[in-house]
Design a protein around this motif. Structure first.
Motif, PDB file in Angstrom:
ATOM      1  N   VAL A 174       0.839  -1.204   0.000  1.00 22.41           N
ATOM      2  CA  VAL A 174       0.000   0.000   0.000  1.00 22.41           C
ATOM      3  C   VAL A 174       0.870   1.249   0.000  1.00 22.41           C
ATOM      4  N   LYS A 175       0.533   2.182  -0.855  1.00 23.02           N
ATOM      5  CA  LYS A 175       1.291   3.428  -0.985  1.00 23.02           C
ATOM      6  C   LYS A 175       0.392   4.626  -0.667  1.00 23.02           C
ATOM      7  N   ASN A 176       1.032   5.730  -0.329  1.00 20.90           N
ATOM      8  CA  ASN A 176       0.353   7.014  -0.100  1.00 20.90           C
ATOM      9  C   ASN A 176      -0.625   6.955   1.070  1.00 20.90           C
ATOM     10  N   ALA A 177      -0.265   6.225   2.110  1.00 21.07           N
ATOM     11  CA  ALA A 177      -1.136   6.096   3.283  1.00 21.07           C
ATOM     12  C   ALA A 177      -0.859   7.222   4.268  1.00 21.07           C
ATOM     13  N   TYR A 178      -1.113   8.458   3.836  1.00 24.32           N
ATOM     14  CA  TYR A 178      -0.916   9.587   4.739  1.00 24.32           C
ATOM     15  C   TYR A 178      -2.163   9.781   5.601  1.00 24.32           C
ATOM     16  N   VAL A 179      -1.984  10.400   6.749  1.00 21.88           N
ATOM     17  CA  VAL A 179      -3.096  10.611   7.666  1.00 21.88           C
ATOM     18  C   VAL A 179      -3.978  11.762   7.192  1.00 21.88           C
ATOM     19  N   ASP A 180      -5.259  11.489   7.139  1.00 20.67           N
ATOM     20  CA  ASP A 180      -6.263  12.488   6.836  1.00 20.67           C
ATOM     21  C   ASP A 180      -6.566  13.226   8.136  1.00 20.67           C
ATOM     22  N   GLU A 181      -6.135  14.460   8.270  1.00 19.97           N
ATOM     23  CA  GLU A 181      -6.232  15.142   9.553  1.00 19.97           C
ATOM     24  C   GLU A 181      -7.638  15.602   9.895  1.00 19.97           C
ATOM     25  N   TRP A 182      -8.571  15.528   8.965  1.00 20.65           N
ATOM     26  CA  TRP A 182      -9.961  15.819   9.304  1.00 20.65           C
ATOM     27  C   TRP A 182     -10.479  14.735  10.249  1.00 20.65           C
ATOM     28  N   ARG A 183     -10.066  13.477   9.981  1.00 22.57           N
ATOM     29  CA  ARG A 183     -10.568  12.360  10.773  1.00 22.57           C
ATOM     30  C   ARG A 183      -9.479  11.621  11.542  1.00 22.57           C
ATOM     31  N   GLY A 184      -8.220  11.948  11.308  1.00 20.72           N
ATOM     32  CA  GLY A 184      -7.145  11.275  12.016  1.00 20.72           C
ATOM     33  C   GLY A 184      -6.899   9.859  11.526  1.00 20.72           C
ATOM     34  N   TRP A 185      -7.084   9.608  10.243  1.00 22.68           N
ATOM     35  CA  TRP A 185      -6.943   8.268   9.666  1.00 22.68           C
ATOM     36  C   TRP A 185      -6.415   8.429   8.258  1.00 22.68           C
TER      37      TRP A 185
END
Length: 567
Positions: free
Chosen positions: A547-558
């Motif tokens: 899996v690539k580009n698994a950055y954290v979405d800071e709106w939801r913390g995931w």
């Protein structure tokens, strides 16, 4: 730590401890793997992404009944909305941006009227055009009792919303939502709401073609406006998504939609999910989870394994876990008693009970640090790391309890650790907590009903979007007190000046200015000891080795499923 279904379907940010309702925001960090470093948005298309989830998703996929945060996780792949969250890492990920609309909304008449214009050429997965009438109809059908479950804001905000019952059975249209032409939609609010662009990211604003609405059956086969459509769905077991042939990045800059297919397994145990992601064998190398965090035991194993550490991300949803006082019941009608509880708390013990500092951060302010723009640090009742029982005893004596007191603590039986830690801590201050474990299936019904609400509850709340408004208003606005069920102002606190300040802030459409004002209000309320802030949870999650580009979405913390790739 449990999360509440308000953030709903396949969204990490869903429920907090003890009945926490969500609501959204977050901050986090990601450990970049070698595969992530090689990611390129221009070449990421292809392959199958596998999703391993514990949720059975019994409610299906009707956008009217989903309670998501910024569109949620899986729902955001199926539905586009007027606005959406910005798909980038860092604090910029808390920004609301246009989706179906050309901008985030044009406010007028003191933010009581919001106008949106649709982008040209928008279509559903079947190739038919998306019009403003479809969005108006989608909003209207969300008022129907048979489609209950979504967020309550529209009923409260829209003119006539309090009595409107939806379009079914001759219910007619809602006059406060108008469509002057096929590309324009206008919302008329009964009061100023500067946060309306954030609400417009909820799935209730996803278009629904009236001719294809099947009522309660729409949840199993909704018409897609997003990059994927449902190929097959077996309730409680599996969901398979394939590309929407009529979707294009040209009109959708917030979803990369890299995989050709997404294969979702439902109803798995958390232990199985984390074991499979850790092993990363076969299809599991191309897998993620959108609802399962790592437990302390698994984290300990990961700490000793550099390869696994590279595949772990950490994020924080804008959530607060706290002790809620019912001010209508003794002894919590007495400020001195509430202050005593605030001084006596042992936050270190509570954090350790929740898994330690890798999974929880102590909090002394109500608004969590992850709501960066609204957070004001304060600690009016300094308990130190382990509590100040001497100060608490002094205050209890002043309040008329020189020999201490005994009270019951209601908590969700799915998370007994924090309740037990609090019981032991308060005993040092002469406070005996009688633990009242309430089954998770009935917890919310009991504690949010004003006729059955306990005097003291271990509760939680999260923001539906990254703003102080949906975080503070449901908890401290006296007009939000709901007699019977569904009341989240557990203090039953009603102060006219606070209500007026909430109205004043809601007129502010500049985000930074509004958030400072929300933070100021939180600091003001904190002096009243209406809650005892305890901690904010931290989500530690794992993903497969491909899996690539698994950055954290800071709106939801995931991590953002709309951006990950397996190619």
């Amino acid at each position: 730590m449990l999360r509440h279904a308000r953030i709903a379907v396949f969204s990490a940010s869903t429920l907090l401890v003890g009945g926490l309702l969500a609501a959204c925001g977050g901050s986090g960090s990601t450990s970049a793997s070698s595969s992530s470093a090689a990611f390129s948005a221009s070449t990421c298309q292809g392959g199958t992404l596998y999703v391993l989830n514990q949720s059975k998703n019994s409610s299906g996929f009707d956008p009217a009944v989903l309670y998501t945060s910024g569109g949620g996780a899986i729902p955001r792949l199926l539905f586009r909305t007027l606005t959406t969250r910005q798909s980038v890492a860092g604090t910029a990920g808390t920004k609301v941006v246009p989706d179906l609309a050309t901008d985030t909304g044009e406010p007028s008449q003191n933010a009581t009227v919001w106008t949106y214009h649709l982008k040209p050429g928008l279509t559903y997965a079947d190739g038919t055009a998306i019009t403003s009438a479809d969005i108006k109809y989608a909003v209207e059908r969300s008022f129907s009792s048979q489609l209950a479950g979504g967020p309550p804001y529209l009923r409260d905000w829209l003119v006539g919303g309090a009595t409107y019952q939806g379009p079914y059975n001759g219910g007619g249209e809602l006059a406060s939502v108008s469509t002057p032409d096929p590309a324009t939609i206008v919302f008329h609010l009964r009061k100023p709401e500067g946060d309306f662009p954030y609400l417009a990211a909820e799935t209730q604003f996803a278009p629904v073609p009236k001719a294809k609405d099947t009522g309660k059956n729409y949840n199993s086969a909704p018409v897609s406006s997003g990059p994927y459509t449902i190929a097959s769905y077996t309730q409680g077991q599996s969901l398979d998504l394939v590309r929407n042939p009529h979707w294009s990045r040209t009109s959708d800059s917030q979803r990369l939609a890299c995989p050709d297919k997404i294969d979702i397994s439902l109803g798995l145990s958390p232990a199985v999910i984390n074991q499979r992601l850790s092993a990363s064998v076969g299809h599991d190398a191309d897998a993620i989870s959108t609802d399962t965090t790592l437990d302390p035991a698994t984290l300990a194993k990961i700490a000793a394994n550099p390869a696994l550490k590279k595949r772990t991300v950490s994020g924080t949803f804008a959530q607060a876990n706290y002790l809620a006082f019912n001010l209508t019941k003794k002894p919590f009608d007495n400020l001195l008693v509430r202050e005593a509880f605030s001084y006596a708390v042992d936050r270190t013990a509570v954090v350790n009970a929740e898994g330690g500092t890798q999974l929880a951060t102590p909090a002394t302010a109500y608004t969590p640090t992850s709501l960066v723009a609204a957070y004001h640090p304060y600690d009016y009742f300094p308990a130190g790391a382990t509590g100040n029982p001497a100060k608490a005893k002094q205050l209890l004596a002043q309040a008329g309890y020189p020999d201490g007191l005994t009270v019951s603590l209601a908590y969700n039986n799915s998370d007994p650790a924090a309740a037990t830690a609090l019981q032991q801590a308060y005993a040092k201050a002469g406070i005996t907590l009688k633990l009242d474990a309430i089954d998770a299936s009935s917890f919310d019904d009991k504690v949010t009903n004003t006729t059955t609400q306990p005097a003291l509850t271990l509760f939680g709340w999260g923001a539906d979007w990254p703003s102080g408004g949906p975080f503070l208003t449901p908890i401290f606005d006296g007009r939000e007190i709901v007699k019977g069920g569904g009341n989240f102002n557990l203090a039953q606190y009603n102060d006219a000046s606070v209500n007026a300040e909430i109205d004043r802030i809601n007129q502010i459409t500049d985000y930074a200015t509004a958030q400072k004002a929300w933070g100021d209000l939180d600091a003001r309320l904190g002096k009243l000891a209406l809650t005892v802030p305890l901690y904010t949870g931290i989500d530690q999650v794992l993903y497969g080795s491909n899996v690539k580009n698994a950055y954290v979405d800071e709106w939801r913390g995931w991590y953002d499923i709309a951006s990950v790739s397996v190619k």
